[in-house]
Design an enzyme around this catalytic site. Structure first.
Site, PDB file in Angstrom:
ATOM      1  NE  ARG A   7      68.384-119.381  34.591  1.00 12.55           N
ATOM      2  CZ  ARG A   7      69.182-118.707  33.720  1.00 12.55           C
ATOM      3  NH1 ARG A   7      68.772-118.532  32.624  1.00 12.55           N
ATOM      4  NH2 ARG A   7      70.229-117.964  34.010  1.00 12.55           N
ATOM      5  N   GLY A   8      67.351-115.652  35.779  1.00 15.23           N
ATOM      6  CA  GLY A   8      68.409-114.794  35.525  1.00 15.23           C
ATOM      7  C   GLY A   8      68.159-113.481  35.914  1.00 15.23           C
TER       8      GLY A   8
ATOM      9  NE  ARG B 245      64.598-117.666  41.239  1.00 17.36           N
ATOM     10  CZ  ARG B 245      65.222-118.301  40.593  1.00 17.36           C
ATOM     11  NH1 ARG B 245      65.498-117.945  39.243  1.00 17.36           N
ATOM     12  NH2 ARG B 245      66.464-118.861  41.105  1.00 17.36           N
TER      13      ARG B 245
ATOM     14  CD  GLN C 120      70.441-122.874  36.347  1.00 21.01           C
ATOM     15  OE1 GLN C 120      71.371-123.786  36.748  1.00 21.01           O
ATOM     16  NE2 GLN C 120      69.675-122.100  37.348  1.00 21.01           N
TER      17      GLN C 120
ATOM     18  CG  ASP D 294      71.634-114.165  40.500  1.00 22.07           C
ATOM     19  OD1 ASP D 294      72.878-114.554  40.406  1.00 22.07           O
ATOM     20  OD2 ASP D 294      70.689-114.258  39.545  1.00 22.07           O
TER      21      ASP D 294
ATOM     22  CG  ASN E  72      76.715-115.714  39.696  1.00 22.70           C
ATOM     23  OD1 ASN E  72      75.545-114.986  38.883  1.00 22.70           O
ATOM     24  ND2 ASN E  72      77.309-116.512  38.995  1.00 22.70           N
ATOM     25  CE  LYS E  73      71.672-120.589  39.963  1.00 24.73           C
ATOM     26  NZ  LYS E  73      70.503-120.672  40.838  1.00 24.73           N
TER      27      LYS E  73
HETATM   28  O1  MRU Z   1      68.447-119.437  39.410  1.00 23.13           O
HETATM   29  P1  MRU Z   1      68.697-118.577  38.202  1.00 23.13           P
HETATM   30  O2  MRU Z   1      68.968-119.360  37.030  1.00 23.13           O
HETATM   31  O3  MRU Z   1      67.829-117.375  37.914  1.00 23.13           O
HETATM   32  O4  MRU Z   1      70.103-117.896  38.349  1.00 23.13           O
HETATM   33  C1  MRU Z   1      70.662-116.875  37.973  1.00 23.13           C
HETATM   34  C2  MRU Z   1      71.581-117.142  37.322  1.00 23.13           C
HETATM   35  O5  MRU Z   1      71.707-117.463  36.147  1.00 23.13           O
HETATM   36  C3  MRU Z   1      73.142-116.904  37.835  1.00 23.13           C
HETATM   37  O6  MRU Z   1      73.410-116.699  38.967  1.00 23.13           O
HETATM   38  C4  MRU Z   1      73.765-115.850  36.539  1.00 23.13           C
HETATM   39  O7  MRU Z   1      74.947-115.818  36.558  1.00 23.13           O
HETATM   40  C5  MRU Z   1      73.442-114.357  36.931  1.00 23.13           C
HETATM   41  S1  MRU Z   1      71.911-113.817  36.211  1.00 23.13           S
HETATM   42  C6  MRU Z   1      72.535-112.856  35.148  1.00 23.13           C
END
Ligand code: MRU
Length: 360
Positions: A47-48, A87, A200, A241, A251-252
């Site tokens: 992920r990320g 995703r 996370q 993201d 972002n998250k």
């Molecule tokens: O749902 P995820 O865990 O893939 O989410 C992405 C993230 O971990 C964050 O939004 C992150 O800050 C950006 S990805 C480097």
């Protein structure tokens, strides 16, 4: 400093760290097909945003391995579609798939497509490492500056989710300035948002920092505003993201609330990202960035270690429904600056990067 979250084991197999079990168990997952790559992304084994991109790039390589001279056009197209649907929010996914399709379209035979797809996937991974390192070199200046004003007291950095080396190949984005500051022996302390529902922050960022002995404290997601009001946060650095050309940043989920609290308390709020996370095709992030909705059980249940075993427990009344938006969008006006491999930029300067980045 060398941490690797994805590596080529041999020409038939790519290995990744299975992030679903950290910090309690260290397991790896083997990717040997397009299907495996798609599952790894969809089920959040990886992920990320940047790591999702690299995994998809290897997925296209597996498509070339699976293809025959007769069906390769169709098979690669179908693979790109399958990977692209895993995703919706992280733009690196589509960016990496497109980079691969562009690269392999320059040759006709399936053998040379395989060779190019492998080389290009490795190049995408290596460029990610280099970009993240540069993000750290630029971002550490911001921490150094705050440190010089604090006369030896630790700089308190707040981060949300995991934009560390697990998500971004080797250095991380938001964590790269933190690692650089630590290597320079600048006194720092990191507030780690736990980042419900998948935690996370508590599971992954805390694990990464703990492995490096970087001082940190895990907090529940609602604590940031309180800390900011009491002068306990000097700087916020998050990953992203997808960032639009106007500088709106997805972002998250929960990042937007941190940005609002930072603005209200006059605390600088930075977003760290490789330029592959910029979506040049859109301007208004709130209206145009697709926000992933995930299974409601991620909200209703929580996973942890219980008597030596990883278990899930139900948190809510069994019949209560839940909603699970994966991301939110922080408007550009709340972001002090962006830290990329190219330097530190205001939102208004992002469009100027496009020509430089897209002609590479
Ligand atoms: O749902 P995820 O865990 O893939 O989410 C992405 C993230 O971990 C964050 O939004 C992150 O800050 C950006 S990805 C480097």
């Amino acid at each position: 400093m060398k941490n690797t979250t994805i590596w080529l084991d041999n020409e038939q197999k790519v290995c990744v760290i299975d992030q679903r079990y950290l910090p309690h168990e260290f397991r790896t997952f083997d990717i040997t097909s397009v299907k495996d790559a798609a599952i790894a992304i969809k089920d959040m084994i990886v992920r990320g945003a940047p790591l999702i991109g690299v995994t998809a790039a290897y997925g296209i390589y597996f498509a070339t391995l699976e293809a025959t001279p007769e069906n390769h056009e169709y098979h690669i197209k179908e693979a790109a579609k399958e990977l692209g649907e895993t995703r919706p929010t992280a733009v690196n996914l589509h960016w990496a798939i497109d980079e691969q399709l562009k690269a392999i379209s320059q040759t006709i035979s399936i053998e040379s497509k395989r060779k190019i797809a492998l080389e290009n996937a490795q190049k995408i991974a290596l460029e990610d490492v280099a970009a993240c390192k540069k993000i750290g070199e630029h971002g550490v200046e911001l921490i150094r500056k705050i440190s010089s004003q604090k006369q030896g007291a630790p700089v308190n950095i707040l981060t949300h989710c995991n934009a560390g080396w697990l998500a971004c190949v080797d250095w991380g984005t938001a964590t790269s300035p933190i690692y650089h500051a630590f290597l320079e022996e600048i006194p720092i302390h990191v507030w780690v948002d736990e980042t419900r529902p998948r935690n996370q922050g508590a599971n992954l960022t805390a694990w990464e920092l703990q492995q490096r002995s970087i001082p940190h404290t895990v907090i529940v997601d609602n604590t940031g505003g309180h800390l900011m009001q009491h002068g306990l946060v000097d700087i916020v650095i998050t990953g992203a993201d997808r960032v639009t050309r106007n500088g709106d940043a997805a972002n998250k989920i929960g990042t937007y609330l941190k940005a609002l609290a930072a603005k209200d308390n006059n605390i600088p709020f930075y977003v760290a990202l490789p330029t592959s996370t910029i979506d040049w095709s859109i301007g208004d992030g709130v209206k145009e960035i697709p926000i992933e909705e995930r299974n409601q059980d991620e909200v209703r249940y929580i996973q942890g270690l219980c008597e030596g075993e990883i278990k899930s427990v139900l948190l809510t009344p069994p019949q209560s429904p839940a909603k699970n938006y994966g991301f939110d969008v922080t408007p550009a006006r709340l972001i002090s600056s962006f830290i990329t491999e190219k330097g530190i930029h205001q939102a208004s300067e992002i469009t100027e990067l496009q020509e430089e980045v897209t002609k590479l």
